[in-house]
Design an enzyme around this catalytic site. Sequence first.
Site, PDB file in Angstrom:
ATOM      1  N   SER A  12      21.669 -17.953 -28.262  1.00  0.00           N
ATOM      2  CA  SER A  12      21.636 -18.058 -26.801  1.00  0.00           C
ATOM      3  C   SER A  12      22.333 -19.351 -26.391  1.00  0.00           C
ATOM      4  CB  SER A  12      20.198 -18.090 -26.287  1.00  0.00           C
ATOM      5  OG  SER A  12      20.218 -18.545 -24.934  1.00  0.00           O
ATOM      6  N   HIS A  37      24.607 -14.389 -26.776  1.00  0.00           N
ATOM      7  CA  HIS A  37      23.564 -14.015 -25.807  1.00  0.00           C
ATOM      8  C   HIS A  37      23.640 -14.953 -24.593  1.00  0.00           C
ATOM      9  CE1 HIS A  37      19.548 -12.314 -24.792  1.00  0.00           C
ATOM     10  NE2 HIS A  37      19.241 -13.535 -24.373  1.00  0.00           N
ATOM     11  N   ASP A  39      21.979 -15.937 -20.996  1.00  0.00           N
ATOM     12  CA  ASP A  39      20.743 -15.853 -20.213  1.00  0.00           C
ATOM     13  C   ASP A  39      21.010 -16.144 -18.740  1.00  0.00           C
ATOM     14  OD1 ASP A  39      18.611 -15.216 -22.076  1.00  0.00           O
ATOM     15  OD2 ASP A  39      19.125 -17.119 -23.041  1.00  0.00           O
ATOM     16  N   MET A  41      19.596 -16.427 -15.014  1.00  0.00           N
ATOM     17  CA  MET A  41      18.319 -16.696 -14.334  1.00  0.00           C
ATOM     18  C   MET A  41      18.574 -17.013 -12.866  1.00  0.00           C
ATOM     19  SD  MET A  41      16.480 -19.080 -17.168  1.00  0.00           S
ATOM     20  CE  MET A  41      16.515 -18.667 -18.911  1.00  0.00           C
ATOM     21  N   HIS A  70      21.714 -11.047 -20.597  1.00  0.00           N
ATOM     22  CA  HIS A  70      20.286 -10.823 -20.325  1.00  0.00           C
ATOM     23  C   HIS A  70      20.006 -11.266 -18.896  1.00  0.00           C
ATOM     24  CE1 HIS A  70      15.918 -12.234 -21.521  1.00  0.00           C
ATOM     25  NE2 HIS A  70      15.901 -11.221 -20.661  1.00  0.00           N
ATOM     26  N   MET A  72      17.750 -12.034 -15.993  1.00  0.00           N
ATOM     27  CA  MET A  72      16.369 -12.341 -15.571  1.00  0.00           C
ATOM     28  C   MET A  72      16.443 -12.622 -14.077  1.00  0.00           C
ATOM     29  SD  MET A  72      15.451 -14.670 -18.884  1.00  0.00           S
ATOM     30  CE  MET A  72      17.181 -14.871 -19.262  1.00  0.00           C
ATOM     31  N   MET A 141      10.426  -9.653 -25.288  1.00  0.00           N
ATOM     32  CA  MET A 141      10.329 -11.101 -25.050  1.00  0.00           C
ATOM     33  C   MET A 141       9.118 -11.641 -25.811  1.00  0.00           C
ATOM     34  SD  MET A 141      12.834 -12.086 -22.992  1.00  0.00           S
ATOM     35  CE  MET A 141      12.262 -13.781 -23.012  1.00  0.00           C
ATOM     36  N   ASP A 177      13.549 -12.024 -28.390  1.00  0.00           N
ATOM     37  CA  ASP A 177      14.075 -13.183 -27.661  1.00  0.00           C
ATOM     38  C   ASP A 177      12.921 -14.137 -27.344  1.00  0.00           C
ATOM     39  OD1 ASP A 177      15.550 -14.924 -26.148  1.00  0.00           O
ATOM     40  OD2 ASP A 177      16.058 -13.486 -24.572  1.00  0.00           O
TER      41      ASP A 177
HETATM   42  C1  DX5 Z   1      14.288 -17.354 -22.381  1.00  0.00           C
HETATM   43  C2  DX5 Z   1      15.642 -16.811 -22.791  1.00  0.00           C
HETATM   44  C3  DX5 Z   1      15.938 -16.975 -24.244  1.00  0.00           C
HETATM   45  C4  DX5 Z   1      15.933 -18.408 -24.706  1.00  0.00           C
HETATM   46  C5  DX5 Z   1      15.593 -18.456 -26.160  1.00  0.00           C
HETATM   47  O1  DX5 Z   1      14.074 -17.054 -21.063  1.00  0.00           O
HETATM   48  O2  DX5 Z   1      15.739 -15.431 -22.499  1.00  0.00           O
HETATM   49  O3  DX5 Z   1      17.141 -16.332 -24.615  1.00  0.00           O
HETATM   50  O4  DX5 Z   1      17.143 -19.067 -24.511  1.00  0.00           O
HETATM   51  O5  DX5 Z   1      15.469 -19.783 -26.526  1.00  0.00           O
HETATM   52  P1  DX5 Z   1      14.693 -20.219 -27.829  1.00  0.00           P
HETATM   53  O6  DX5 Z   1      15.345 -19.512 -28.983  1.00  0.00           O
HETATM   54  O7  DX5 Z   1      14.894 -21.684 -27.860  1.00  0.00           O
HETATM   55  O8  DX5 Z   1      13.263 -19.792 -27.648  1.00  0.00           O
HETATM   56 ZN    ZN Z   2      17.505 -14.182 -23.340  1.00  0.00          ZN
END
Ligand code: DX5
Ligand code: ZN
Length: 231
Positions: A12, A37, A39, A41, A70, A72, A141, A177
């Site tokens: 990620s 990956h 993320d 948000m 991904h 969110m 998750m 994840d």
């Molecule tokens: C959390 C994200 C993950 C996150 C994982 O909301 O979706 O992808 O970056 O990070 P680690 O591997 O550090 O838990």
């Molecule tokens: Zn993620």
Amino acid sequence: MSFDRSIKIAPSILSADFADFGREIAAIEDQGADWVHVDVMDGHFVPNLTFGPPAVAAFRRHVTRFMDVHLMIAPVDPYIEAYAEAGADMITAHVEAGPHIHRTLQAIRAQGVKAGVALNPGTPAEAVADVLELADMVLVMTVNPGFGGQKFIPAGIDKTQRIRAMIGDRPIHVQIDGGVTPDTAPLVAAAGADVLVAGSAVFRGGSVTNPAPYGENIRAIRNVANDACGQ
Ligand code: DX5
Ligand code: ZN
């Protein structure tokens, strides 16, 4: 092409240097990342803000492997086209992000990209049972979404097993994840996960000028995961 059930490591880039994404992406790919990956948000569905479609389009110019986006965010449907046009190979949406996950997955596939469906830690496995025919991946998750570097929630192991059983021999990936490390990766791999996202556990100890630790970290996770599922 036959369905790839082998273990795939998806770093990620939430844990990358935000001033240097191009070189960070090249470094993790050189060091053995299978997927990248991303993320996304929105400060609403989760309490953090990251990347809009123009940022993801900029990442795409550096990603040569599979780019896994991904989302969110809520609502999600109004933004699917923009993230598909930004170059996502897969778009994953959360079942908790709105009342119409079935329609959302149809909309993702209508863009010609693969569709993933994500479950927060508090959402039961059964929430995806009736949309599996529209999914290329289920994302379990194992932290509450929003931040990297959180502690793995072990209830995700049993949930992964139940989802793998529901999927049977259908060509659907199971992604984990949150909190994936060499300690937790074998547990989820043995439960049936094949795509392991890792942010802090991949980027720890390295940098674009010293990328070898990225490779060591990726290999450490991959090796224990492969051992755990007998590959
Ligand atoms: C959390 C994200 C993950 C996150 C994982 O909301 O979706 O992808 O970056 O990070 P680690 O591997 O550090 O838990
Ligand atoms: Zn993620």
